[in-house]
Design an enzyme around this catalytic site. Sequence first.
Site, PDB file in Angstrom:
ATOM      1  N   HIS A 328      -3.138   5.630  -2.863  1.00  0.00           N
ATOM      2  CA  HIS A 328      -3.131   4.628  -3.923  1.00  0.00           C
ATOM      3  C   HIS A 328      -4.497   3.954  -3.916  1.00  0.00           C
ATOM      4  O   HIS A 328      -4.982   3.544  -2.869  1.00  0.00           O
ATOM      5  CB  HIS A 328      -2.027   3.600  -3.667  1.00  0.00           C
ATOM      6  CG  HIS A 328      -1.752   2.726  -4.851  1.00  0.00           C
ATOM      7  ND1 HIS A 328      -2.642   1.787  -5.297  1.00  0.00           N
ATOM      8  CD2 HIS A 328      -0.698   2.667  -5.693  1.00  0.00           C
ATOM      9  CE1 HIS A 328      -2.135   1.186  -6.359  1.00  0.00           C
ATOM     10  NE2 HIS A 328      -0.954   1.707  -6.621  1.00  0.00           N
ATOM     11  N   ARG A 348      -4.360  -3.534 -12.930  1.00  0.00           N
ATOM     12  CA  ARG A 348      -5.387  -2.859 -13.727  1.00  0.00           C
ATOM     13  C   ARG A 348      -4.890  -2.633 -15.148  1.00  0.00           C
ATOM     14  O   ARG A 348      -5.636  -2.754 -16.105  1.00  0.00           O
ATOM     15  CB  ARG A 348      -5.772  -1.537 -13.059  1.00  0.00           C
ATOM     16  CG  ARG A 348      -6.711  -1.741 -11.878  1.00  0.00           C
ATOM     17  CD  ARG A 348      -6.997  -0.438 -11.154  1.00  0.00           C
ATOM     18  NE  ARG A 348      -5.870  -0.048 -10.318  1.00  0.00           N
ATOM     19  CZ  ARG A 348      -5.448   1.199 -10.166  1.00  0.00           C
ATOM     20  NH1 ARG A 348      -6.046   2.182 -10.807  1.00  0.00           N
ATOM     21  NH2 ARG A 348      -4.425   1.474  -9.383  1.00  0.00           N
TER      22      ARG A 348
END
Lengths: 557, 261
Positions: A328, A348
């Site tokens: 990740h 994000r």
Amino acid sequence: MSYLGYPDFFEPYIKRVEQTRPARVEMRRKGKEFPLMSLEERQEILKYHPDYKEEGKREIKVGPCKGYRIAHEFVDLLEAKSRVDPDKVDLTRVDYETDVLVIGGGGAATIAALIAEENDAQVLIATKLRHGDANTMMAEGGIQAATKGEKDSPYYHYLDVMGGGHFKNDPDIVAAFVKKAPDALRWLEDLGVMFSRSPDGRLEAMHGGGTCRKRMHYCADLSGMEIMRTVRDEARNRQNIKVLEFSPAVELILNEHGRCAGALLYNLETEEYSIARARAVVLATGGAGRLHVQGFMTTNHYGATADGVVMGYRAGIPLAFMHTVQYHPTGVVSPEQIEGWLVTERFRAEGADVVNIHGEKFVNEREPRDVESARFIKECLDGNGVPTPTGKVGVWLDSPVIDILVGKGRVRTAFVGKWKVYDRLGIDISRAPMLVYPTLHYQNGGLGNNVECETAVPGLYVAGEVTGGLHGENRLMGNSLMDLVVFGRIAGRNAAVFAREKAKEGQLTLDHVRRYHKELEEAGIVTDGVAPMLLPDYTSPEVRKRQLTVSYLGTLR
Amino acid sequence: MSAKKKDKSSAETMVKKEREVSKAKLIPVHIMGKRYDVPEGLTLMKAMEYAGYKFIRGCGCRGGTCGACGTVYRKPGDYRLQVALACQKTIEPDMHITQIPFFPANRAHYEFADLTSAPEEVFKLYPELFRCVACNACTKACPQGIEVMDAVSALKQGNITVAAQIGFECIQCGLCTSRCFGELVQYHMFQLARRIYGARITPRAEHLIEMTKAIDEGRFDNTLEKLRHMSEEELKELYRKREEEPVTAGEDWRPKDKTYL
């Protein structure tokens, strides 16, 4: 002394981020993004991904995938012996009888148990830790399904899944997945899962890395926890689902007809082994982050040690896509107390910028996870990473941008879980950025299976992270939660039907384990290692050096 | 290389990394009354592991969301018992700590299909709700900082919605229950409230019903069938042509190409 809750050391670096922030926000407001990479550019960047480091892998010498190159950490377990001597196990003394045995206690396992029970099966769940102790509980971001017909459909979901997985995914599995995803979401609604939605009931949705439409639904930033605790609650209401906690399976048991007929369970506390006989078995043991592949930190649960892959492989099930592991992109680097912890991709998706030591953007925030991670690693190798006082390196995830873009208080409400974790350490992430680096997150591959969750062993079904095929070489965000719901349901139903209609009683056997041991011997592998590993060992080396017991005696070990 | 050796070396690197991080000075903590010196800055969980404990119980996600590691502690010179999650709380010098890995709390059984959104459903299943004396010990205990007592009060007043919303961040560690004077099991009550709220009180998603209907009617069957048999090159071509919904787009955004909707 500290700056925004970080040690003073970081002050000049954080100030660089603050200096470039207004211009970046302006870009966002104009709808301008850092350009997404082409498929060719992605391929170039992926050379920096840990999966592409050949020295991190070796060929496995035994089993149905002999010659396959996968991470040393996996091979070590697959080339280890059983925890038991098969000759010492008395298979005529059965301790538990059930229609369907479910191995594992996370999302896929629990959902399979629910559906098997609805198909008139008696179900026994055997799990290593507590029911619900699983990576599912920790999934923050969300769950993908094409539900908004005016702009999205299973067609786009299909393309996104394939593109994320480098077009190597199993097409049949992907097609079934995208088609069944919306109904799985409806099923969760029926159970009472609290999805984030607008007052008229419309489900909120956002982008994830590699999606072309906003189809990631969520329950604030506690999506997995909300789903896990809801299905677990429902399982607890069902009279025909029994749960054995702290009782991991350590071997599958077959019968004389070559069908899966149960498992050997290990009581972690009393150290006894017991035999569970079943007419069908669902293996849903989850992932492998605690193997710390290539020394990476991990976001995974304490029990994520690849147990299912080990048991299934010994029973003759080929591996699929085990050569890739998901890192990740945004694991916490500092503060140390929460090193390795996941920072959901939704930051994000909502507009948080990724910036380097100069406060500059260097990548679009929505690349698929492997590409995003590889790009972070490259940026740090190029000397543009942010150092820490303890010699680590990372890049900034500039979360305060979200409050500026969406409105004050957005970080606090939309990311309540993470906000609290940082707040306890004195950092307000609506004002200060987070320092992140890729962290070991997901087992992309696993045991080979088909669209019906069937494996090479009749009567053995698999679901969730332990499987391989759906995600190809790289999973997209939000597809693991949906994976475990869609295929948990299919595995549960098919196992119940198998138990009722196809199971054939016969003598239990561990011959496959004997054969595997023989194969190890013939391959010249000399080892005192055993697997599954069950739990990692974080004892300090100093303490270990002083643990001098020659052999276990009585209760002293 | 032998399996065991390699196996250990990975874990060892991790431990070593952690050690380097904590070149810090050693401080004393008392684990179930026994003193160990451990590097400052560690969480209670990592301190216990550093001391040599291997967890079977009392350790789960190691990230503050699973509720496995409820822990009682007392600081020197303080008569108060406090509670925290072992994976979240940082050690302090001379802390006394002990874990509560399991709490034998009462949980009501129910047929979810039969439940309505009436407040009486909760009263019937958890009559002890009214034993609450509003002492607020639950709120003080909550490692999530949830206003536990407010949610309990909401339930008493029959407001399932508010209870579900306040209790949304509950990780079901049971620390509230361990401190409750009235023997309430707040975390199971909140679970019930959330499910009733999610399934019976919030309006359902119309667009989801429409999509599942379209799928059941087979609207996408041909499209998916074609995709399933496409070569990698053909797929890549379609993949490149996908129209991207902008991050900042609102709910009213519509794609130009509607062929595959």
